[in-house]
Enzyme design. Sequence first.
Site, mmCIF file in Angstrom:
data_model
loop_
_atom_site.group_PDB
_atom_site.id
_atom_site.type_symbol
_atom_site.label_atom_id
_atom_site.label_comp_id
_atom_site.label_asym_id
_atom_site.label_seq_id
_atom_site.Cartn_x
_atom_site.Cartn_y
_atom_site.Cartn_z
ATOM 1 C CB THR A 191 -47.281 37.378 -55.161
ATOM 2 O OG1 THR A 191 -46.850 35.895 -55.401
ATOM 3 C CG2 THR A 191 -47.379 37.661 -53.763
ATOM 4 N N GLY A 227 -50.437 35.137 -50.928
ATOM 5 C CA GLY A 227 -48.987 34.617 -51.475
ATOM 6 C C GLY A 227 -49.154 33.297 -51.593
ATOM 7 N N GLY A 261 -14.193 33.316 -39.939
ATOM 8 C CA GLY A 261 -14.410 34.491 -39.975
ATOM 9 C C GLY A 261 -14.565 35.245 -41.426
ATOM 10 C CD GLU A 302 -40.888 30.261 -60.113
ATOM 11 O OE1 GLU A 302 -41.431 29.024 -60.574
ATOM 12 O OE2 GLU A 302 -40.213 30.992 -60.907
HETATM 13 C C1 LIG Z 1 -37.603 38.091 -53.976
HETATM 14 C C2 LIG Z 1 -39.167 37.662 -54.454
HETATM 15 C C3 LIG Z 1 -39.391 37.522 -55.836
HETATM 16 C C4 LIG Z 1 -40.710 37.043 -56.074
HETATM 17 N N1 LIG Z 1 -41.283 37.176 -57.227
HETATM 18 C C5 LIG Z 1 -42.671 36.691 -57.714
HETATM 19 C C6 LIG Z 1 -43.017 36.822 -59.234
HETATM 20 O O1 LIG Z 1 -42.036 37.100 -59.946
HETATM 21 N N2 LIG Z 1 -44.308 36.753 -59.182
HETATM 22 C C7 LIG Z 1 -45.205 36.256 -58.165
HETATM 23 O O2 LIG Z 1 -46.377 36.144 -58.533
HETATM 24 N N3 LIG Z 1 -44.670 36.344 -56.657
HETATM 25 C C8 LIG Z 1 -43.393 36.413 -56.692
HETATM 26 N N4 LIG Z 1 -42.764 36.453 -55.452
HETATM 27 C C9 LIG Z 1 -43.826 36.159 -54.358
HETATM 28 C C10 LIG Z 1 -43.651 34.607 -53.811
HETATM 29 O O3 LIG Z 1 -43.985 33.636 -54.694
HETATM 30 C C11 LIG Z 1 -44.241 34.643 -52.391
HETATM 31 O O4 LIG Z 1 -43.714 35.509 -51.429
HETATM 32 C C12 LIG Z 1 -44.525 33.329 -51.771
HETATM 33 O O5 LIG Z 1 -45.438 32.532 -52.651
HETATM 34 C C13 LIG Z 1 -45.013 33.300 -50.616
HETATM 35 O O6 LIG Z 1 -46.163 34.012 -50.295
HETATM 36 P P1 LIG Z 1 -45.925 35.083 -49.015
HETATM 37 O O7 LIG Z 1 -44.740 35.944 -49.061
HETATM 38 O O8 LIG Z 1 -47.378 35.902 -48.867
HETATM 39 O O9 LIG Z 1 -46.065 34.281 -47.696
HETATM 40 P P2 LIG Z 1 -47.338 33.687 -46.944
HETATM 41 O O10 LIG Z 1 -48.102 32.865 -48.151
HETATM 42 O O11 LIG Z 1 -48.017 34.469 -46.144
HETATM 43 O O12 LIG Z 1 -46.768 32.552 -45.961
HETATM 44 C C14 LIG Z 1 -45.992 32.907 -44.687
HETATM 45 C C15 LIG Z 1 -45.533 31.602 -44.366
HETATM 46 O O13 LIG Z 1 -46.599 30.682 -43.964
HETATM 47 C C16 LIG Z 1 -46.275 29.576 -44.635
HETATM 48 N N5 LIG Z 1 -47.526 29.019 -44.822
HETATM 49 C C17 LIG Z 1 -48.675 29.477 -45.699
HETATM 50 N N6 LIG Z 1 -49.415 28.606 -46.051
HETATM 51 C C18 LIG Z 1 -49.314 27.500 -45.463
HETATM 52 C C19 LIG Z 1 -50.051 26.382 -45.276
HETATM 53 N N7 LIG Z 1 -51.186 26.089 -45.623
HETATM 54 N N8 LIG Z 1 -49.312 25.244 -44.447
HETATM 55 C C20 LIG Z 1 -48.035 25.628 -44.142
HETATM 56 N N9 LIG Z 1 -47.448 26.711 -44.032
HETATM 57 C C21 LIG Z 1 -48.254 27.569 -44.671
HETATM 58 C C22 LIG Z 1 -45.449 29.655 -45.831
HETATM 59 O O14 LIG Z 1 -44.698 28.687 -46.149
HETATM 60 C C23 LIG Z 1 -44.608 30.663 -45.026
HETATM 61 O O15 LIG Z 1 -43.547 30.021 -44.351
HETATM 62 C C24 LIG Z 1 -41.671 36.638 -55.167
HETATM 63 C C25 LIG Z 1 -41.139 36.775 -53.647
HETATM 64 C C26 LIG Z 1 -40.027 37.376 -53.282
HETATM 65 C C27 LIG Z 1 -39.548 37.527 -51.996
#
Ligand SMILES: Cc1cc2nc3c(=O)[nH]c(=O)nc-3n(C[C@H](O)[C@H](O)[C@H](O)COP(=O)(O)OP(=O)(O)OC[C@H]3O[C@@H](n4cnc5c(N)ncnc54)[C@H](O)[C@@H]3O)c2cc1C
Length: 380
Positions: A126, A131, A341, A364
Site C-alpha cells: 500500500t 490502496g 452501558g 488485506e
Molecule cells: C491498520 C492497518 C494495517 C495495514 N497493514 C498493511 C500492510 O501490512 N501492508 C500493506 O501493504 N497494506 C496494509 N494496510 C493497507 C490496507 O490494505 C489498505 O488500507 C486497504 O487495502 C484499503 O486501501 P485504502 O486505505 O487506500 O482505501 P481505498 O482503496 O482508497 O478505498 C476507500 C473506499 O473505497 C472502496 N473502494 C475502492 N475501490 C473500489 C471499487 N473498485 N469498488 C467498490 N469500492 C471500492 C474501498 O472498499 C473503501 O471502502 C493496512 C491498513 C491498515 C488500516
Amino acid sequence: MAVAHVIDDEQELIDAIHELAVERVAPRAAEIDHTGQFPWDMQELLAQQDILAMPFPTEYGGLGSTELAVVMAIEELSRYCATTGLLLAVHQLGAMPILLAGNEEQKRKYITRLASGEWMAAFGLTEAGSGSDAAGMKTIGVRKGDKYIINGAKRFITNGGLAQVNSVFVNTNPALGTRGVSAFIIEKDFPGFSVGRIEEKMGIKGSQTAELIFTDCEVPVENMLGREGEGFKIAMATLDRTRIGIGAQAVGIAQGALDLAVSYSKERIQFGKPIAENQGIQFMLADMATKVEASRLLVYNAAEMVDRQDKNFSKYSAMAKMFASDSAMAVTNDAIQILGGYGYMKEYPAERMMRDAKITQIYEGTNQIQRLVIARELLR
Ligand SMILES: Cc1cc2nc3c(=O)[nH]c(=O)nc-3n(C[C@H](O)[C@H](O)[C@H](O)COP(=O)(O)OP(=O)(O)OC[C@H]3O[C@@H](n4cnc5c(N)ncnc54)[C@H](O)[C@@H]3O)c2cc1C
C-alpha cells in the site's frame, strides 16, 4: 468436518496455544490496547513457543504446519487479544512472497531466521495514493549495475520499522502497468531505508503501523523475488492465501465477544432475573453464535483448500475473509448491546473487540474488493 481434519498432533498444538492464550495472552490484552505499545513480550512468547515457526517448512526450521492449523492458531490468539493474533498473521504475510517466489538461497537466508523468530517480517504494498488499486503505486526501482535504486514510500505497513525482512512491491517499468511491478526483499538496514510516520489507530493498538521510506535505497539484484515484472502476481497470490488468516482473526475476535456476552447475560440481574432469561437476549446470542460458526466453517474450508492444493481457493478465501469480518463487526456490536452501558465502558473488553473487529473489514483487501473478487469468479 473441518476440525477433525487437523491431524492429531496438530490438535495437541492448538490445545496448547489455547492454554497459552488463556494464561499469558488474555491478561495482557487490555494493557496492550491502553498503552498502544508494541507487545515485545507477546512477540517473544510466540517465538519461544515456536508458534511463529508454524507457517514454515521443516527444511527451513519451521514446524511445517498445515494452513488449517495456522488459522486455528491465529483464531485462538485473537479470541483473547487481536493484536497478538496479528503477530502470527503478519509474520506469515511478510514471509509469504519469499515462500511463494523465493529461490533456495533467499529461503535459506530469510525463512530460517523468520522461523526461529530471530527476525520479523512485513509486507509493503500500500501507498498513500494507492490502496485498493495497488497497481497505481508510485514507488519506482531502477537497475544500476548489480543493484536496484528504489525511491518512494509505502504507507500503513504492519510491523513497519520493526521488521528486518520487508517484502516490498516496486514499479520497475511503469509503462507496463501491473506487469511492471517487481518484488524485493528489503532489509531494514539497507542504505536509503527509513521509517516515516507511525500511525495512531482505532484498534489493534499494539500493532505498529508505519510508513516505509525509500530514498535512493540500494537493493542488491539477488534480493529480487521471482523475475522482473512478476511482483504484482506474487502480491496477489500472497494476499489470496493470507487473508484466510484475517478471517481467522475475525472469528477469534467474534468468539471472544460471544463468550463475554454469554457469561455476562447469565450474571446480570434486571427485573429480578438474569437478562439471559429474556427471549430477546437469547435470540441475539443464538444469532451471534450462528454467525461465528458459519464464519469459522468458511475460514477452515478455505484453509483446507490451500492444504489440499485446490487451485480454486481464491474465491473461497475472499468469502471467508469478507463474511467472517462482517460477522465479527455485527457480533461485537451485539455484545456491546447485551452488556448495555457496561459494554460501552473500557472496564469491559467488548468495546475493544468492536474496535479491533473493524480493521478486519479493511486490511488485506477491503470487503468491497473481496466482493469484486467473488463476483469476478462467478461471472467468468
Ligand atoms: C491498520 C492497518 C494495517 C495495514 N497493514 C498493511 C500492510 O501490512 N501492508 C500493506 O501493504 N497494506 C496494509 N494496510 C493497507 C490496507 O490494505 C489498505 O488500507 C486497504 O487495502 C484499503 O486501501 P485504502 O486505505 O487506500 O482505501 P481505498 O482503496 O482508497 O478505498 C476507500 C473506499 O473505497 C472502496 N473502494 C475502492 N475501490 C473500489 C471499487 N473498485 N469498488 C467498490 N469500492 C471500492 C474501498 O472498499 C473503501 O471502502 C493496512 C491498513 C491498515 C488500516
